[in-house]
Design a protein around this motif. Structure first.
Motif, PDB file in Angstrom:
ATOM      1  N   ASN A   1     105.918  -9.206  26.726  1.00 38.48           N
ATOM      2  CA  ASN A   1     106.870  -9.508  25.841  1.00 38.48           C
ATOM      3  C   ASN A   1     107.976 -10.719  26.086  1.00 38.48           C
ATOM      4  O   ASN A   1     108.083 -10.708  27.169  1.00 38.48           O
TER       5      ASN A   1
ATOM      6  N   CYS B   1     104.115 -18.290  20.269  1.00 35.51           N
ATOM      7  CA  CYS B   1     104.909 -17.445  19.447  1.00 35.51           C
ATOM      8  C   CYS B   1     105.241 -18.019  18.081  1.00 35.51           C
ATOM      9  O   CYS B   1     105.941 -17.343  17.403  1.00 35.51           O
TER      10      CYS B   1
ATOM     11  N   ARG C   1     104.371 -16.125  15.134  1.00 29.62           N
ATOM     12  CA  ARG C   1     104.402 -14.711  14.866  1.00 29.62           C
ATOM     13  C   ARG C   1     105.798 -14.105  15.655  1.00 29.62           C
ATOM     14  O   ARG C   1     105.859 -12.973  16.070  1.00 29.62           O
ATOM     15  N   LYS C   2     107.009 -14.865  15.472  1.00 27.86           N
ATOM     16  CA  LYS C   2     107.947 -14.528  16.175  1.00 27.86           C
ATOM     17  C   LYS C   2     108.850 -13.605  15.127  1.00 27.86           C
ATOM     18  O   LYS C   2     108.796 -13.639  14.146  1.00 27.86           O
ATOM     19  N   VAL C   3     109.748 -12.771  15.740  1.00 27.65           N
ATOM     20  CA  VAL C   3     110.620 -11.983  15.120  1.00 27.65           C
ATOM     21  C   VAL C   3     112.056 -12.573  15.502  1.00 27.65           C
ATOM     22  O   VAL C   3     112.465 -12.572  16.716  1.00 27.65           O
TER      23      VAL C   3
ATOM     24  N   LEU D   1     112.554  -3.034  19.707  1.00 30.30           N
ATOM     25  CA  LEU D   1     111.412  -4.025  19.222  1.00 30.30           C
ATOM     26  C   LEU D   1     110.220  -4.027  20.226  1.00 30.30           C
ATOM     27  O   LEU D   1     109.407  -5.227  20.379  1.00 30.30           O
TER      28      LEU D   1
ATOM     29  N   HIS E   1     107.418  -3.068  20.374  1.00 31.00           N
ATOM     30  CA  HIS E   1     106.109  -3.257  19.773  1.00 31.00           C
ATOM     31  C   HIS E   1     106.114  -4.755  19.402  1.00 31.00           C
ATOM     32  O   HIS E   1     104.816  -5.126  19.003  1.00 31.00           O
ATOM     33  N   GLU E   2     106.955  -5.521  19.516  1.00 24.64           N
ATOM     34  CA  GLU E   2     107.064  -6.896  19.083  1.00 24.64           C
ATOM     35  C   GLU E   2     107.014  -7.840  20.337  1.00 24.64           C
ATOM     36  O   GLU E   2     107.984  -7.716  21.029  1.00 24.64           O
ATOM     37  N   GLN E   3     105.974  -8.919  20.493  1.00 27.63           N
ATOM     38  CA  GLN E   3     105.736  -9.581  21.615  1.00 27.63           C
ATOM     39  C   GLN E   3     106.898 -10.776  21.705  1.00 27.63           C
ATOM     40  O   GLN E   3     107.248 -11.100  22.699  1.00 27.63           O
ATOM     41  N   CYS E   4     106.927 -11.232  20.564  1.00 30.02           N
ATOM     42  CA  CYS E   4     107.814 -12.509  20.500  1.00 30.02           C
ATOM     43  C   CYS E   4     109.126 -12.335  19.704  1.00 30.02           C
ATOM     44  O   CYS E   4     109.239 -12.027  18.495  1.00 30.02           O
ATOM     45  N   VAL E   5     110.290 -12.288  20.549  1.00 31.38           N
ATOM     46  CA  VAL E   5     111.523 -12.040  19.883  1.00 31.38           C
ATOM     47  C   VAL E   5     112.651 -13.226  20.256  1.00 31.38           C
ATOM     48  O   VAL E   5     112.569 -13.522  21.166  1.00 31.38           O
TER      49      VAL E   5
END
Length: 498
Positions: A107, A202, A205-207, A237, A239-243
């Motif tokens: 992450n 990222c 697919r970023k958040v 988050l 579960h999200e790799q790119c924040v």
């Protein structure tokens, strides 16, 4: 005007002669065309004649903006862009540029709204906390350039009429886990990655987490509260790799936090023992400048190896011990006079990094100030602490030299951006006491072309290692040296302020 009809002898109108009418019509048309053409032709000849009579020097010259750095700064040598450091960053083993999928990577956490356009001291104090936040959240810190101008089309920026690099790779300034180096043994944390790699892996697919999602629930500007809020949000988050931290309202830690005197105590015990500080290192470029100039500010012993030969795995406390006999003074000049007057008007306190609980010197704004203004007496007090004159500097040095921490001091080094003539006057005033074997300053350092543009980091390293350090409580450059000294176990009373 030509008639269109004619009368017969009886006075009655005769039927028009069609051929004659046509002839008269054509004659009138050609007469008008001829006169008009003559006028136009005459005006054209006059215009051409007049244009030939205007001297070339008087003709208007279109204004063309410089299109290249060479045109913008004619005759000046352009600063380096440090491509070898960018290459090093891109070749870090954690950067899997050709991987078909990045799903197995750790992450990551990216802060695009980080500070820019400021001195290295301001940028570094934020980098330390941003990296600490990512470490606490168990995410790979996305490190970024020391940025003066984020416009990628401009490699150089203008600073007081001279070119400077718009961006300097972070690895040209520091080393260690913050810029993708290995963590110390026993630390299980993901390796930092570069901004370029983040965009590669990222962007699609970023958040993005709006800043308000965290800060609307944080009631203070203190570092511990902000850090806790962001760590909790990032853990939600996992579960999200790119924040990415949203840029609304600025980065997690802003100038308000760094200017808050009570911002650090809550987080300091954990921050000072984190690998962000315990394994912080200056770059090879900076350490080489330190070694090259060692005899100028603090003569070394025959048996002492150069700093650049020390193993990189050494903890910072062992890598950067105190230099016995060295007193370092950090003295800001130039536009700092106006800045200090501004601080006085608003009754400002020392910066957060300069108000760590162990430090002996405090500054409480004196009473009598109002919103945006202060008394002449209070302004004078601020200037004494923030922009001292030579006589005030000499007196303060003499006071500190009497303390227990100052035993054995022999050499003085002045970190300053002051004009050469002023610095020489200060050195003479300090030397007049007969106490010091040698007095040197930033102006005496011998730096190569690449080191010139990271000179603030060289000064910071020298100040960080002084036996006694006297700094400016409102300076972020002072603050970074203070944090490193305290994290590396220097006695608190060896760090003082004006």
């Amino acid at each position: 005007m030509l008639p269109t009809t004619r009368k017969d002898a009886s006075g009655f109108h005769a039927k028009p002669d069609t051929a004659l009418l046509c002839l008269r019509f054509l004659a009138r048309r050609y007469l008008v065309f001829g006169v008009t053409g003559f006028v136009v032709f005459s005006l054209l000849l006059r215009t051409l004649y007049v244009r030939r009579e205007i001297p070339v020097a008087e003709l208007p010259v279109p204004h063309l903006e410089p299109t290249t750095p060479e045109e913008r700064w004619p005759g000046m040598r352009l600063p380096p862009l440090y491509p070898q450091y960018l290459q090093y960053e891109h070749q870090l083993p954690q950067h899997h540029w050709n991987a078909p999928s990045h799903a197995t990577e750790p992450n990551m956490f990216w802060i695009p709204g980080h500070s820019a356009g400021s001195g290295w001291g301001n940028i570094m104090q934020e980098i330390l906390l941003n990296a600490f936040l990512a470490y606490k959240a168990n995410r790979a810190f996305v490190f970024y350039n020391y940025t003066w101008n984020s416009d990628l089309s401009q490699d150089y920026s203008d600073y007081s009429g001279k070119p400077i690099p718009s961006r300097v790779p972070l690895s040209a300034l520091i080393r260690g886990p913050i810029v993708g180096g290995a963590w110390p043994s026993g630390v299980n944390a993901p390796l930092a990655v570069s901004e370029e790699y983040w965009h590669h892996a990222c962007d699609s697919r970023k958040v993005v987490v709006p800043r308000a999602d965290v800060h609307d629930h944080v009631s203070t500007w203190f570092v511990d509260a902000i850090t806790t809020g962001w760590v909790n949000k990032l853990h939600s988050l996992d579960h999200e790799q790119c924040v990415e931290a949203g840029g609304d309202g600025g980065p997690p830690y802003t100038w308000v936090t760094f200017g808050e005197k009570d911002a650090m105590p809550g987080i300091w015990p954990e921050f000072r023992t984190s690998p962000i500080l315990t394994h912080f290192a200056h770059s090879a470029l900076v350490e080489l400048a330190f070694d090259t100039n060692r005899e100028i500010f603090s003569p070394s012993s025959v048996l002492e190896p150069p700093l650049s030969a020390a193993p990189l795995a050494l903890p910072a406390a062992q890598r950067y011990p105190a230099l016995p006999g060295l007193l370092v003074l950090h003295i800001r000049r130039g536009d700092y006079a106006g800045h200090c007057a501004h601080l006085a008007r608003w009754s400002s306190t020392y910066l957060a990094y300069n108000t760590l609980p162990e430090l002996p010197d405090r500054f409480d704004p004196p009473p009598g100030g109002a919103w945006g203004e202060n008394t002449p007496e209070n302004v004078a007090l601020y200037m004494q602490h923030c922009f001292p004159d030579i006589a005030q500097i000499v007196r303060r040095v003499e006071d500190v030299a009497q303390t227990d921490a100052a035993r054995g001091l022999e050499h003085v080094y002045v970190m300053t951006n002051g004009a050469v003539s002023w610095v020489e006057e200060l050195k003479a005033a300090l030397g007049a006491s007969g106490r010091w074997k040698h007095v040197a300053s930033s102006r005496d350092l011998v730096l190569n072309w690449e080191q010139k543009y990271v000179a603030q980091a060289v000064d910071m390293l020298i100040g960080q290692r002084a036996q006694v350090f006297i700094g400016n409580g409102w300076s972020s450059l002072t603050g970074n040296a203070v944090v490193m000294r305290m994290a590396n176990g220097f006695r608190p009373d060896s760090t003082r302020f004006w």
